[in-house]
Write an enzyme that holds these catalytic residues in place. Structure first.
Site, PDB file in Angstrom:
ATOM      1  N   TYR A  26       0.820  -1.226   0.000  1.00  0.00           N
ATOM      2  CA  TYR A  26       0.000   0.000   0.000  1.00  0.00           C
ATOM      3  C   TYR A  26       0.852   1.274   0.000  1.00  0.00           C
ATOM      4  O   TYR A  26       0.522   2.229   0.710  1.00  0.00           O
ATOM      5  CB  TYR A  26      -0.904   0.051   1.240  1.00  0.00           C
ATOM      6  CG  TYR A  26      -1.739  -1.185   1.482  1.00  0.00           C
ATOM      7  CD1 TYR A  26      -2.674  -1.614   0.545  1.00  0.00           C
ATOM      8  CD2 TYR A  26      -1.587  -1.928   2.646  1.00  0.00           C
ATOM      9  CE1 TYR A  26      -3.444  -2.737   0.773  1.00  0.00           C
ATOM     10  CE2 TYR A  26      -2.351  -3.062   2.876  1.00  0.00           C
ATOM     11  CZ  TYR A  26      -3.281  -3.464   1.932  1.00  0.00           C
ATOM     12  OH  TYR A  26      -4.040  -4.574   2.160  1.00  0.00           O
ATOM     13  N   TYR A 154     -14.486  -3.965   2.990  1.00  0.00           N
ATOM     14  CA  TYR A 154     -13.145  -4.404   2.587  1.00  0.00           C
ATOM     15  C   TYR A 154     -13.006  -5.877   2.971  1.00  0.00           C
ATOM     16  O   TYR A 154     -13.166  -6.238   4.144  1.00  0.00           O
ATOM     17  CB  TYR A 154     -12.051  -3.584   3.283  1.00  0.00           C
ATOM     18  CG  TYR A 154     -10.684  -4.131   2.972  1.00  0.00           C
ATOM     19  CD1 TYR A 154     -10.050  -3.831   1.778  1.00  0.00           C
ATOM     20  CD2 TYR A 154     -10.037  -5.001   3.850  1.00  0.00           C
ATOM     21  CE1 TYR A 154      -8.818  -4.379   1.457  1.00  0.00           C
ATOM     22  CE2 TYR A 154      -8.796  -5.552   3.542  1.00  0.00           C
ATOM     23  CZ  TYR A 154      -8.194  -5.237   2.346  1.00  0.00           C
ATOM     24  OH  TYR A 154      -6.979  -5.776   2.037  1.00  0.00           O
ATOM     25  N   ASP A 248     -17.720 -12.024   7.451  1.00  0.00           N
ATOM     26  CA  ASP A 248     -16.262 -11.927   7.419  1.00  0.00           C
ATOM     27  C   ASP A 248     -15.817 -11.345   8.761  1.00  0.00           C
ATOM     28  O   ASP A 248     -15.884 -10.132   8.987  1.00  0.00           O
ATOM     29  CB  ASP A 248     -15.842 -11.039   6.246  1.00  0.00           C
ATOM     30  CG  ASP A 248     -14.330 -10.849   6.174  1.00  0.00           C
ATOM     31  OD1 ASP A 248     -13.631 -11.284   7.115  1.00  0.00           O
ATOM     32  OD2 ASP A 248     -13.858 -10.255   5.192  1.00  0.00           O
ATOM     33  N   LYS A 277      -6.310 -13.037  11.208  1.00  0.00           N
ATOM     34  CA  LYS A 277      -5.757 -11.986  12.053  1.00  0.00           C
ATOM     35  C   LYS A 277      -5.440 -12.459  13.478  1.00  0.00           C
ATOM     36  O   LYS A 277      -4.405 -13.057  13.692  1.00  0.00           O
ATOM     37  CB  LYS A 277      -6.701 -10.783  12.071  1.00  0.00           C
ATOM     38  CG  LYS A 277      -6.880 -10.201  10.662  1.00  0.00           C
ATOM     39  CD  LYS A 277      -6.717  -8.738  10.635  1.00  0.00           C
ATOM     40  CE  LYS A 277      -6.939  -8.146   9.266  1.00  0.00           C
ATOM     41  NZ  LYS A 277      -5.733  -7.560   8.704  1.00  0.00           N
TER      42      LYS A 277
HETATM   43  C1  LIG Z   1     -12.533  -7.930   7.169  1.00  0.00           C
HETATM   44  C2  LIG Z   1     -11.296  -8.346   6.435  1.00  0.00           C
HETATM   45  N1  LIG Z   1     -11.366  -9.337   5.538  1.00  0.00           N
HETATM   46  C3  LIG Z   1     -10.276  -9.764   4.879  1.00  0.00           C
HETATM   47  C4  LIG Z   1      -9.039  -9.179   5.074  1.00  0.00           C
HETATM   48  C5  LIG Z   1      -7.844  -9.668   4.323  1.00  0.00           C
HETATM   49  O1  LIG Z   1      -6.964 -10.336   5.149  1.00  0.00           O
HETATM   50  P1  LIG Z   1      -5.439 -10.567   4.718  1.00  0.00           P
HETATM   51  O2  LIG Z   1      -4.787  -9.225   4.740  1.00  0.00           O
HETATM   52  O3  LIG Z   1      -4.901 -11.490   5.751  1.00  0.00           O
HETATM   53  O4  LIG Z   1      -5.459 -11.172   3.365  1.00  0.00           O
HETATM   54  C6  LIG Z   1      -8.929  -8.137   5.987  1.00  0.00           C
HETATM   55  C7  LIG Z   1      -7.634  -7.470   6.201  1.00  0.00           C
HETATM   56  O5  LIG Z   1      -7.549  -6.365   6.667  1.00  0.00           O
HETATM   57  C8  LIG Z   1     -10.088  -7.696   6.690  1.00  0.00           C
HETATM   58  O6  LIG Z   1     -10.039  -6.700   7.575  1.00  0.00           O
END
Ligand SMILES: Cc1ncc(COP(=O)(O)O)c(C=O)c1O
Length: 429
Positions: A26, A154, A248, A277
């Site tokens: 980024y 996101y 998610d 995470k």
């Molecule tokens: C809600 C959500 N889904 C998916 C992702 C993607 O995860 P990764 O960065 O481990 O691919 C993130 C990452 O910030 C997220 O906050």
């Protein structure tokens, strides 16, 4: 500044020799300040090569929920390293993965009972989307090939995850022409937006495989919150129109919003949930896509073509699973959710001082997520550098300054973070 030259002197050889060979995330590397060299971490501290200690306000993209280098996780990983660091998960199984699957299922609401492991959040989302698409194919229903996703969402940086993120508001707008087109609509926060979603579903349900949502907090898209009622509406609408619901919880899972999982606060059960995470307490990459019995049953067949054809090489990595099991031990043994509530109360009090300051649009706190939303941030890099000067690691995104600290942060450390936020916001006025 005098310590600028000290900092330069303290640039380690490994940094100078390698920095021109990495491609940073980024980052417009031509104009952005280079990353600061880190030599150690402990608790809520990041130790820099020049000897300074930063108080960490981000917990490494929301992963390090127990603080860095927790001895319990470290010991579990060290033990696992000596015995079985990794074996492929095709045709072989190992104790840490099976134990973790059983424990995740015990923590999640029924009937979420099948865990598919992978190695990052984006891949967990890809797997969830693929499961949803194949669910309908296996059931003999054709044409359900699109998703309903929400403005401000996101879900990751891989192509499928980008396609269900908010392309217009987010950083992936340039890709909008090449990605599959899904339905993107406002979250049903009120009667009007709920009616708009209802209309969309009534018209297009036969093209839609699933609704995907970040429950309670849209994270990287701007740290926007919504009420539990929104999730209950989504569950009801998905049921009424015969759609799957994917939550998610990659950001919200493991206590971040005040309950172990955000969907738990709303009393709803998704058909598929994604986790990552904080799953390993911020130590090793691991993710999980957990499906309900109903979803899994659509794949259970004598027909090999009905199997889920997916299998990341490092899925269910034994070191990562050992770390995740140790992280779950800590949730069981230590009062994490009480710590989250205390963090929320302190942030509410202390970030609340930003209310009414020039340019401040909103101050909001949900669990261990504290947000000061500004009208705009013109120079993100300068603002990030300002925080470093104050010996804190805070990384605003878009127009939002946020704190997502480790749950083990001390009140003093958190106070230094909130003080820095208030000082920086005041300094802009
Ligand atoms: C809600 C959500 N889904 C998916 C992702 C993607 O995860 P990764 O960065 O481990 O691919 C993130 C990452 O910030 C997220 O906050």
């Amino acid at each position: 500044m005098a310590d600028e030259s000290a900092r330069r002197r303290a640039t380690p050889e490994w940094y100078a020799g390698g920095i021109d060979h990495v491609w940073l995330p980024y980052t417009q590397m031509k104009t952005a300040p280079p990353p600061v060299p880190v030599v150690r971490t402990h608790g809520s501290r990041i130790v820099l090569a020049d000897g300074r200690e930063l108080i960490d306000g981000i917990a490494s993209w929301w992963t390090a929920c127990h603080g860095y280098n927790h001895p319990h996780i470290r010991q579990a990983v060290e033990r696992q390293l000596a015995v079985l660091p990794h074996v492929m998960f095709g045709g072989l199984a190992h104790e840490e993965a099976l134990r973790l699957a059983r424990r995740l299922v015990a923590m999640l609401p029924r009937p979420l009972t099948r865990v598919f492991f992978s190695d990052s959040g984006s891949v967990a989302v890809e797997v969830a989307l693929k499961m949803a698409l194949q669910y309908w194919l296996n059931a003999g229903v054709r044409g359900k090939v699109r998703f309903v996703a929400f403005k401000g969402a996101y879900h990751g940086d891989t192509l499928g995850a980008m396609a269900v993120s908010d392309l217009d508001a987010g950083m992936h707008a340039a890709f909008s022409g090449v990605l599959p087109r899904h339905f993107r609509i406002d979250l049903p926060r009120d009667a009007a937006s709920a009616a708009a979603l209802e209309t969309l579903l009534a018209r297009h349900a036969d093209e839609i495989a699933a609704i995907i949502v970040e429950p309670l907090v849209q994270g990287a898209g701007g740290m926007r919150f919504h009420e539990e009622e929104v999730l209950r509406r989504l569950r009801a609408l998905a049921d009424r129109h015969g759609l799957l619901l994917i939550c998610d919880e990659i950001f919200t899972g493991f206590g971040r919003t005040g309950t172990m999982f955000a969907c738990e606060a709303a009393g709803i059960v998704p058909d598929i949930v994604t986790l990552s995470k904080a799953l390993t307490g911020g130590t090793l990459p691991l993710a999980a896509t957990v499906a309900s019995d109903r979803v899994f049953r659509a794949f259970w067949s004598d027909d090999p073509a009905k199997a889920l054809m997916h299998g990341p090489t490092y899925m269910a990595n034994a070191l990562a699973c050992a770390a995740a099991n140790a992280s779950l031990d800590l949730f069981a043994q230590e009062a994490r959710l009480r710590q989250v509530a205390a963090i929320a109360a302190q942030m509410e009090r202390e970030l609340g001082l930003c209310r009414g300051l020039p340019d401040v649009r909103d101050v909001r706190v949900r669990g261990a997520v504290g947000v000061v939303e500004l009208a705009e941030i013109r120079d993100l890099d300068a603002l990030r550098a300002r925080f470093l000067e104050l010996d804190v690691f805070v990384r605003p995104i878009e127009n939002v300054i946020y704190l997502t600290p480790a749950f083990t942060i001390t009140p003093d450390e958190l106070g230094r973070l909130t003080e820095a936020v208030v000082a920086v916001v005041r300094g802009r006025g």
